[in-house]
Design a protein around this motif. Structure first.
Motif, mmCIF file in Angstrom:
data_model
loop_
_atom_site.group_PDB
_atom_site.id
_atom_site.type_symbol
_atom_site.label_atom_id
_atom_site.label_comp_id
_atom_site.label_asym_id
_atom_site.label_seq_id
_atom_site.Cartn_x
_atom_site.Cartn_y
_atom_site.Cartn_z
ATOM 1 N N UNK A 110 0.846 -1.186 0.000
ATOM 2 C CA UNK A 110 0.000 0.000 0.000
ATOM 3 C C UNK A 110 0.881 1.235 0.000
ATOM 4 N N UNK A 111 0.354 2.322 -0.544
ATOM 5 C CA UNK A 111 1.052 3.594 -0.492
ATOM 6 C C UNK A 111 0.896 4.149 0.920
ATOM 7 N N UNK A 112 2.027 4.439 1.564
ATOM 8 C CA UNK A 112 2.003 5.037 2.899
ATOM 9 C C UNK A 112 1.783 6.523 2.809
ATOM 10 N N UNK A 113 2.552 7.163 1.950
ATOM 11 C CA UNK A 113 2.347 8.578 1.653
ATOM 12 C C UNK A 113 3.106 8.940 0.387
ATOM 13 N N UNK A 114 2.741 10.064 -0.164
ATOM 14 C CA UNK A 114 3.407 10.600 -1.344
ATOM 15 C C UNK A 114 3.484 12.107 -1.158
ATOM 16 N N UNK A 115 4.674 12.679 -1.286
ATOM 17 C CA UNK A 115 4.814 14.121 -1.106
ATOM 18 C C UNK A 115 5.075 14.818 -2.438
ATOM 19 N N UNK A 116 4.175 15.684 -2.799
ATOM 20 C CA UNK A 116 4.290 16.462 -4.044
ATOM 21 C C UNK A 116 4.601 15.594 -5.252
ATOM 22 N N UNK A 117 4.160 14.383 -5.223
ATOM 23 C CA UNK A 117 4.342 13.440 -6.320
ATOM 24 C C UNK A 117 5.809 13.217 -6.692
ATOM 25 N N UNK A 120 7.470 8.461 -3.041
ATOM 26 C CA UNK A 120 6.385 7.579 -2.609
ATOM 27 C C UNK A 120 6.951 6.641 -1.558
ATOM 28 N N UNK A 121 6.244 6.518 -0.447
ATOM 29 C CA UNK A 121 6.633 5.562 0.594
ATOM 30 C C UNK A 121 5.600 4.453 0.606
ATOM 31 N N UNK A 122 6.077 3.201 0.587
ATOM 32 C CA UNK A 122 5.169 2.058 0.584
ATOM 33 C C UNK A 122 5.184 1.376 1.946
ATOM 34 N N UNK A 123 4.075 0.733 2.258
ATOM 35 C CA UNK A 123 3.961 -0.057 3.481
ATOM 36 C C UNK A 123 3.822 -1.516 3.079
ATOM 37 N N UNK A 124 4.821 -2.288 3.450
ATOM 38 C CA UNK A 124 4.843 -3.707 3.107
ATOM 39 C C UNK A 124 3.923 -4.503 4.041
ATOM 40 N N UNK A 125 3.462 -5.657 3.592
ATOM 41 C CA UNK A 125 2.600 -6.473 4.453
ATOM 42 C C UNK A 125 3.371 -7.262 5.511
ATOM 43 N N UNK A 126 4.683 -7.134 5.542
ATOM 44 C CA UNK A 126 5.506 -7.911 6.475
ATOM 45 C C UNK A 126 6.278 -6.993 7.420
ATOM 46 N N UNK A 127 5.567 -6.104 8.097
ATOM 47 C CA UNK A 127 6.220 -5.143 8.986
ATOM 48 C C UNK A 127 6.250 -5.583 10.440
ATOM 49 N N UNK A 128 5.831 -6.813 10.711
ATOM 50 C CA UNK A 128 5.846 -7.334 12.075
ATOM 51 C C UNK A 128 6.508 -8.710 12.092
ATOM 52 N N UNK A 129 7.447 -8.877 13.006
ATOM 53 C CA UNK A 129 8.089 -10.172 13.201
ATOM 54 C C UNK A 129 7.684 -10.679 14.573
ATOM 55 N N UNK A 130 6.901 -11.743 14.603
ATOM 56 C CA UNK A 130 6.349 -12.260 15.844
ATOM 57 C C UNK A 130 7.339 -13.166 16.563
ATOM 58 N N UNK A 131 7.342 -13.054 17.884
ATOM 59 C CA UNK A 131 8.224 -13.828 18.746
ATOM 60 C C UNK A 131 7.432 -14.397 19.911
ATOM 61 N N UNK A 132 8.041 -15.348 20.592
ATOM 62 C CA UNK A 132 7.454 -15.824 21.842
ATOM 63 C C UNK A 132 7.501 -14.674 22.843
ATOM 64 N N UNK A 133 6.467 -14.575 23.662
ATOM 65 C CA UNK A 133 6.367 -13.473 24.610
ATOM 66 C C UNK A 133 7.574 -13.405 25.550
ATOM 67 N N UNK A 134 8.095 -14.551 25.938
ATOM 68 C CA UNK A 134 9.223 -14.583 26.875
ATOM 69 C C UNK A 134 10.503 -13.999 26.276
ATOM 70 N N UNK A 135 10.578 -13.920 24.951
ATOM 71 C CA UNK A 135 11.789 -13.433 24.291
ATOM 72 C C UNK A 135 11.674 -11.976 23.856
ATOM 73 N N UNK A 166 3.985 -12.741 0.208
ATOM 74 C CA UNK A 166 5.220 -12.719 0.985
ATOM 75 C C UNK A 166 5.088 -13.536 2.258
ATOM 76 N N UNK A 167 6.234 -13.960 2.763
ATOM 77 C CA UNK A 167 6.327 -14.606 4.065
ATOM 78 C C UNK A 167 7.622 -14.138 4.718
ATOM 79 N N UNK A 168 7.508 -13.532 5.878
ATOM 80 C CA UNK A 168 8.672 -13.068 6.629
ATOM 81 C C UNK A 168 9.287 -14.269 7.339
ATOM 82 N N UNK A 169 10.516 -14.590 6.958
ATOM 83 C CA UNK A 169 11.167 -15.802 7.465
ATOM 84 C C UNK A 169 11.957 -15.555 8.745
ATOM 85 N N UNK A 170 12.713 -14.458 8.789
ATOM 86 C CA UNK A 170 13.574 -14.215 9.943
ATOM 87 C C UNK A 170 14.036 -12.767 9.945
ATOM 88 N N UNK A 171 14.551 -12.329 11.084
ATOM 89 C CA UNK A 171 15.232 -11.038 11.204
ATOM 90 C C UNK A 171 16.659 -11.367 11.592
#
Length: 190
Positions: A110-117, A120-135, A166-171
């Protein structure tokens, strides 16, 4: 009448299992068969890098210079065509509203924002990397240190891409998994 109710109930039960199972199969297919891209991460606001049990990721390759004068709107669905730079990290080569030609690697975003054309900044669907709560606490510290602007560490997300999905594999921090780094920190504490 009872036969139809039994059939409807059976179909409802089957659909409740089919939907999540198909989502899992799709993600596993992308992880197994998708092309690997390394998205270099950018520093995030150190006061809020986590919400709950995941790391919020920000990427260096999320801006694109709009050279064709196209007007983009916030929230607009786009196809981001990606390739690798000379260091092996993902970069945006183009953004389009139409499905790219076969053979091109792309991500639906998705387009996050665009300034004066111009930018363009995009927002990827993989902006979160989930972890176990203890870590989460230790991972927050490690990720924050690795992403400071004065850090000599290289931090990136390993993302599999297949047909725009997409699939986020690791950080990774200096080519080491953040999960392994946190595990070692926890073992050292014990």
């Amino acid at each position: 009448m009872k036969t139809w109710l039994v059939i409807l109930f059976s179909l409802a039960c089957i659909s409740q299992w089919y939907v999540p199972a198909s989502m899992i199969v799709e993600q596993e297919n992308i992880l197994s068969n998708g092309k690997t891209f390394r998205f270099k991460t950018a520093p995030v606001d150190p006061s809020d890098p986590f919400r709950g049990k995941y790391i919020t990721l920000s990427f260096e390759a999320d801006n694109y210079k709009n050279t064709n004068g196209h007007e983009w709107e916030r929230g607009q669905k786009v196809f981001v065509i990606i390739n690798e730079d000379d260091k092996g990290f993902a970069r945006i080569s183009d953004i389009t509203e139409t499905l790219p030609d076969p053979g091109k690697d792309y991500v639906q975003a998705e387009v996050g924002f665009s300034n004066d054309d111009e930018m363009v900044r995009v927002e990827y669907p993989f902006q979160r990397f989930y972890l176990e709560e203890s870590k989460a606490s230790d991972a927050e510290k490690v990720y924050g240190e690795g992403n400071r602007s004065d850090s000599s560490q290289t931090t990136y997300a390993v993302v599999r891409v297949k047909n725009g999905r997409t699939a986020l594999e690791d950080v990774m921090i200096n080519d080491n998994s953040i999960v392994d780094i946190v595990r070692e920190l926890n073992e050292a504490k014990d």
